[in-house]
Enzyme design. Structure first.
Site, PDB file in Angstrom:
ATOM      1  N   PHE A  60       0.810  -1.222   0.000  1.00 23.46           N
ATOM      2  CA  PHE A  60       0.000   0.000   0.000  1.00 23.46           C
ATOM      3  C   PHE A  60       0.842   1.272   0.000  1.00 23.46           C
ATOM      4  CE2 PHE A  60       0.304  -1.560   4.377  1.00 23.46           C
ATOM      5  CZ  PHE A  60       0.896  -0.480   5.025  1.00 23.46           C
ATOM      6  N   ASP A  61       2.151   1.161   0.243  1.00 21.53           N
ATOM      7  CA  ASP A  61       2.990   2.370   0.226  1.00 21.53           C
ATOM      8  C   ASP A  61       4.461   1.960   0.216  1.00 21.53           C
ATOM      9  OD1 ASP A  61       3.599   5.053   0.220  1.00 21.53           O
ATOM     10  OD2 ASP A  61       3.533   5.266   2.398  1.00 21.53           O
ATOM     11  N   PHE A 109       5.858  -3.819   7.784  1.00 23.13           N
ATOM     12  CA  PHE A 109       6.709  -2.776   7.212  1.00 23.13           C
ATOM     13  C   PHE A 109       8.145  -3.283   7.147  1.00 23.13           C
ATOM     14  CE2 PHE A 109       3.178  -0.206   8.682  1.00 23.13           C
ATOM     15  CZ  PHE A 109       3.047   0.761   7.682  1.00 23.13           C
TER      16      PHE A 109
END
Length: 570
Positions: free
Chosen positions: A74-75, A137
């Site tokens: 998503f990022d 992450f």
């Protein structure tokens, strides 16, 4: 990380979380562990450098890739090609980041698995992050800039932009040299100066400079964010010279560089001999008592008049033995704190210089009660031998005898502190006598007894009665029938009001030497003291009893007090 979800809403911030930080997490590459107790997990992908990790308030720079548990990305800052910067521990990112990145070293790469409670919770971050999502992450910590709340009240934040040298920081008495530039929040420069010198405890410009410089190392450069209470507060500051006006309640941005400083120390406890180092010396060794030293020096009065010059302008350097009264006391004390090659400026009050009489010196007269200054350079020194430097036991015995004689000379001159040092050093030379021959042991024992007895006599003069008692006890452990030790220990006991112990020692001394006049005289003093104390006790208890009787009589008229009045009559 896009701004629509990297900054949590205010109601998501949990102050208790910020304290939920474990000790540093140690992992091997490929290993995964839980951090804290809220479900955050860390897997080490690549080792970092060194041992340091960032702290709350530090400005960190990272690369990251964020995915859902199913692998949906998503990022990614990596895809954007721009590292992400934020202030750690200030709620600028999700809670799991604030907690996890504090465990990373520079260059480290780790995979964090962050539960919804430490990410975006029930709300998620539509449209990319669904509600109650656990996130992963992949984070690499590229670098960070240390930012410290140096007063612990949010008044001054310090960001280091250039690291300093070594580990020392300036102290209150030191004189620092700095460059600084002061800006308002809008970037307006209101003050700037290079090479400014000031004494730390006196401060300069505003209170923030004094506070900050005490936390800095030589060569360090910082940016300070200064709240009004450490700037100019409600009053502000009008324009002056090249400086612009500072408005009321202004927050300041100060760029400060510590170029160097001169170390200033109080050599004596009463602050009457002050040393400022002008040039650092070599190594770690310093002269000891009895060392042979050579110095260059220039002595001046307060008005600049030079009264002595040695080692300058074709004059010979000054040679002397430290702590042997061959120079004034202030120089004696200061030189034993110096290193070879050190240059210092000494400021010496009259008590440690030429006193109330003054003195005629080589180039001028020093008047009575004059404070003097010396610029002094320690060229060289040869230390007085310590016991471990001596090769033979006989050498130690001879050195002890010499120090004892020096102590005796100081004692006769009424210089008891100097005498104490000599007696102590003499005793240390022969403290360990296991390798001594029988004959040498006898010599050493006699010296130990004499030095400790004489030291005890000094301590009595100096009113250090506890130390006198200890020294006499040492003697009595070596020779239980030593009358002088019993006599002096009794004197110490009398002065601290241990009269029973004093009487035991005096009676024992008289058993050994019934005709000793000094002991007999001391016994009379002791008896008078005992009488005096007995009178005081009688008066004290008499007064106490009288008050109790009076109290009982006053209560006798009441019905409740009748049984007590009967008992008192009985």
């Amino acid at each position: 990380m896009d701004e629509d979800f990297d900054i949590p809403a205010a109601d998501e911030m949990n102050e208790e979380f910020m304290d939920d930080i474990e000790a540093p997490v140690t992992l091997k590459v490929g290993e995964e562990k839980e951090i804290g107790n809220q479900g955050l997990k860390k897997k080490l992908l690549k080792e970092g450098e060194g041992w340091d990790t960032p702290e709350s308030g530090d400005e960190v720079e990272v690369h990251y890739t964020g995915t859902l548990l199913d692998g949906t990305q998503f990022d990614s800052s990596r895809d954007r090609g721009t590292p992400f910067k934020f202030t750690l521990g200030q709620g600028q990112v999700i809670k799991g980041w604030d907690l996890g990145i504090k465990t990373m070293k520079k260059g480290e790469n780790a995979l964090f698995t962050i539960p919804a409670d430490l990410a975006y919770g029930e709300a998620g971050s539509p449209p990319t992050i669904p509600p109650n999502s656990t996130l992963q992450f992949d984070v690499q910590l590229l670098s960070w800039v240390s930012v410290k709340d140096i007063c612990k009240d949010g008044g001054i934040f310090k960001k280091i932009v250039k690291e300093g040298e070594k580990w020392e920081n300036p102290k209150d008495l030191d004189e620092v040299i700095v460059n600084y530039e002061v800006q308002l929040e809008d970037g307006t420069v209101v003050a700037k100066a290079d090479g400014v010198e000031f004494k730390v405890e006196d401060g300069h410009f505003c209170p923030a400079l004094q506070k900050a410089v005490k936390t800095m190392k030589k060569g360090e450069k910082v940016i300070l964010t200064v709240k009004p209470e450490y700037g100019f507060g409600e009053k502000g500051k009008p324009a002056s010279g090249d400086g612009g006006p500072i408005p009321t309640n202004a927050t300041l941005k100060i760029t400060l560089e510590l170029l160097s400083w001169k170390i200033v120390t109080n050599i004596t406890d009463d602050k009457k001999v002050i040393k400022k180092i002008l040039k650092e010396g070599e190594g770690y060794e310093r002269p000891n008592e009895g060392a042979v030293v050579q110095v260059n020096l220039i002595g001046k009065l307060q008005d600049g008049t030079v009264f002595i010059k040695r080692g300058h302008d074709d004059t010979d350097p000054l040679d002397f033995k430290a702590d042997e009264e061959q120079v004034i006391d202030g120089i004696d004390k200061a030189v034993m704190t110096m290193k070879k090659g050190e240059v210092a400026l000494l400021t010496i009050a009259p008590e440690y210089a030429f006193g109330s009489t003054g003195s005629k010196q080589e180039l001028a007269v020093v008047p009575p009660n004059a404070t003097v200054t010396y610029e002094i350079e320690l060229n060289s020194f040869i230390k007085d031998k310590e016991s471990w430097d001596m090769n033979t036991t006989q050498e130690k015995i001879e050195a002890a005898g010499k120090k004892k004689e020096e102590g005796n000379a100081f004692f006769k001159a009424g210089k008891y502190l100097k005498a104490v040092k000599r007696y102590e050093k003499a005793a240390k030379f022969i403290e360990y006598d296991t390798n001594f021959e029988e004959d040498e042991k006898k010599q050493a024992k006699a010296l130990k007894i004499t030095c400790n007895l004489n030291n005890a006599a000094c301590q009595l003069k100096l009113k250090d009665y506890k130390q006198a008692e200890k020294l006499c006890t040492k003697v009595l452990e070596l020779e239980s029938t030593n009358v002088k030790a019993l006599y002096r220990r009794a004197q110490a006991y009398i002065n601290v009001a241990d009269l029973d112990l004093a009487e035991i020692d005096i009676k024992k001394a008289l058993e050994i030497d019934p005709n000793n006049k000094d002991v007999k005289l001391e016994y009379k003093v002791l008896k008078e003291k005992i009488k005096e104390y007995n009178k005081k006790d009688a008066k004290f208890y008499g007064n106490m009893f009288a008050k109790m009787t009076k109290s009982s009589s006053n209560k006798a008229g009441t019905k409740e007090s009748e049984p007590m009045s009967i008992d008192s009559k009985a």
